[in-house]
Enzyme design. Structure first.
Site, PDB file in Angstrom:
ATOM      1  N   LYS A  11       0.837  -1.212   0.000  1.00 25.94           N
ATOM      2  CA  LYS A  11       0.000   0.000   0.000  1.00 25.94           C
ATOM      3  C   LYS A  11       0.862   1.249   0.000  1.00 25.94           C
ATOM      4  O   LYS A  11       2.029   1.219   0.427  1.00 25.94           O
ATOM      5  CB  LYS A  11      -0.953   0.025   1.199  1.00 25.94           C
ATOM      6  CG  LYS A  11      -0.295   0.243   2.574  1.00 25.94           C
ATOM      7  CD  LYS A  11      -0.167   1.699   2.995  1.00 25.94           C
ATOM      8  CE  LYS A  11       0.503   1.817   4.342  1.00 25.94           C
ATOM      9  NZ  LYS A  11       1.465   2.724   4.652  1.00 25.94           N
ATOM     10  N   ASP A 138      -2.389  -1.181  10.434  1.00 21.15           N
ATOM     11  CA  ASP A 138      -2.621  -1.132   8.985  1.00 21.15           C
ATOM     12  C   ASP A 138      -3.312  -2.395   8.449  1.00 21.15           C
ATOM     13  O   ASP A 138      -3.653  -2.452   7.269  1.00 21.15           O
ATOM     14  CB  ASP A 138      -1.282  -0.979   8.243  1.00 21.15           C
ATOM     15  CG  ASP A 138      -0.829   0.484   8.180  1.00 21.15           C
ATOM     16  OD1 ASP A 138      -1.663   1.381   8.401  1.00 21.15           O
ATOM     17  OD2 ASP A 138       0.365   0.704   7.891  1.00 21.15           O
TER      18      ASP A 138
HETATM   19  O1  C5P Z   1      -0.324  -1.080  15.361  1.00 16.29           O
HETATM   20  P1  C5P Z   1       1.103  -1.264  14.958  1.00 16.29           P
HETATM   21  O2  C5P Z   1       1.805  -2.314  15.732  1.00 16.29           O
HETATM   22  O3  C5P Z   1       1.275  -1.427  13.486  1.00 16.29           O
HETATM   23  O4  C5P Z   1       1.831   0.122  15.309  1.00 16.29           O
HETATM   24  C1  C5P Z   1       3.230   0.234  15.386  1.00 16.29           C
HETATM   25  C2  C5P Z   1       3.579   1.472  16.190  1.00 16.29           C
HETATM   26  O5  C5P Z   1       3.177   2.648  15.490  1.00 16.29           O
HETATM   27  C3  C5P Z   1       2.878   1.570  17.532  1.00 16.29           C
HETATM   28  O6  C5P Z   1       3.611   0.956  18.539  1.00 16.29           O
HETATM   29  C4  C5P Z   1       2.808   3.073  17.743  1.00 16.29           C
HETATM   30  O7  C5P Z   1       4.039   3.554  18.225  1.00 16.29           O
HETATM   31  C5  C5P Z   1       2.653   3.617  16.363  1.00 16.29           C
HETATM   32  N1  C5P Z   1       1.248   3.920  15.961  1.00 16.29           N
HETATM   33  C6  C5P Z   1       0.576   4.965  16.568  1.00 16.29           C
HETATM   34  N2  C5P Z   1      -0.704   5.257  16.164  1.00 16.29           N
HETATM   35  C7  C5P Z   1      -1.297   4.551  15.184  1.00 16.29           C
HETATM   36  C8  C5P Z   1      -0.618   3.497  14.544  1.00 16.29           C
HETATM   37  C9  C5P Z   1       0.661   3.198  14.952  1.00 16.29           C
HETATM   38  O8  C5P Z   1       1.104   5.639  17.458  1.00 16.29           O
HETATM   39  N3  C5P Z   1      -2.535   4.875  14.799  1.00 16.29           N
END
Ligand code: C5P
Length: 286
Positions: A11, A138
């Site tokens: 993406k 994502d």
């Molecule tokens: O959800 P995911 O593990 O993909 O997110 C990775 C990191 O990105 C999280 O630990 C956080 O630090 C940050 N993040 C965030 N807000 C979001 C998505 C991701 O702060 N909406």
């Protein structure tokens, strides 16, 4: 032997805005997302082995404990009651790793879609996206794919009119960016500019590729360390100088993409950039 292959598309973010930090430590986002034809192959098969196994063609990726594809499989099993014993997930990687193009999230989403078919669970895409939200921010979008608006943590999704057909060059600079670190940098500054998300939505409604392309915008570019920002700018300028309708960094980077209406121009830029940046790809919107 039973086997099922699913494509896991990369993406890009046509826009990426961070609206603020939430009490749970995540951030509220507003993003226009687009899937592109560059894809990993995710293969589910009966292994005859104990438990859930995972194999990949990139030795440095996490194994069955920590790989997002296996985490997604276990989340699916919890939700459906499916028994993963004897199942193998194979990942044939083509999407760059840690690149802002959702390679891992897309593999996780493909596993959810694949297991839904494998076990004839009959879950809707919306339900699979809900399961995906437990796995990564994502993943819900990657379950849905195509052109979509993602809000909240990334789990509030709205389908949008498809991006008009075009050629998209992806170019990953030779460094990686830690996502949590970039979110910390965002928290430490007052952002000067935000994307014109409404303008992009209107341009999509009008089927106006140039209108979308000139509004590409990602707030994370502003908080990149200076030396890295210079590389991103240089790649963007190379694309724009050679006919891109717009160029921008995707996600938390570092992949830069450019949108072209002319295939020959896109191919020429991709060939040129590939001499410096091996992970350069000519793709189409999906
Ligand atoms: O959800 P995911 O593990 O993909 O997110 C990775 C990191 O990105 C999280 O630990 C956080 O630090 C940050 N993040 C965030 N807000 C979001 C998505 C991701 O702060 N909406």
């Amino acid at each position: 032997m039973k086997e099922l292959a699913i494509s896991a598309y990369a993406k890009i973010n046509l826009t990426l805005d961070v609206l603020g930090r939430r009490p749970d430590g995540y951030h509220d986002l507003c993003m226009v997302m687009q899937s592109v034809s560059l894809a990993d192959e995710v293969i589910l098969r009966e292994s005859g082995a104990e438990g859930l196994t995972l194999k990949t063609d990139l030795g440095f990726l996490p194994g069955a404990e920590k790989n997002i594809a296996a985490i997604a499989a276990r989340a699916f099993a919890r939700s459906s009651g499916a028994d993963l014993n004897g199942l193998e997930i194979e990942l044939r990687k083509h999407i760059p790793v840690c690149a802002g193009t959702a390679g891992g999230s897309s593999d996780g989403a493909a596993v959810l879609r694949g297991l839904n078919r494998w076990f004839s669970a009959g879950f809707s895409l919306e339900h699979l996206a809900e399961i995906g939200a437990e796995v990564g921010s994502d993943v819900p979008y990657c379950v849905l794919g195509c052109t979509a608006l993602a809000e909240g943590r990334g789990e509030k999704l709205k389908r949008l009119p498809a991006l008009p057909p075009c050629f998209i060059v992806l170019c990953k600079p030779n460094f990686s960016v830690a996502t949590p670190e970039l979110f910390r940098r965002i928290d430490a500054v007052k952002l000067r500019f935000h994307p014109d998300t409404e303008g992009v939505l209107e341009a999509l409604d009008d089927g106006d590729l140039a209108g979308v392309s000139r509004r590409l915008f990602n707030v994370f570019e502003e908080v990149l360390p200076a030396s890295r920002r210079a590389v991103v700018e240089e790649i963007k300028n190379t694309m724009l100088d050679q006919g891109a309708l717009g160029a921008c960094m995707s996600g938390t980077g570092p992949t830069v993409f450019g949108i072209f209406d002319d295939e020959a121009a896109a191919e020429a830029v991709a060939d040129q950039l590939r001499r410096t940046y091996a992970e350069t790809f000519l793709t189409r919107s999906v």
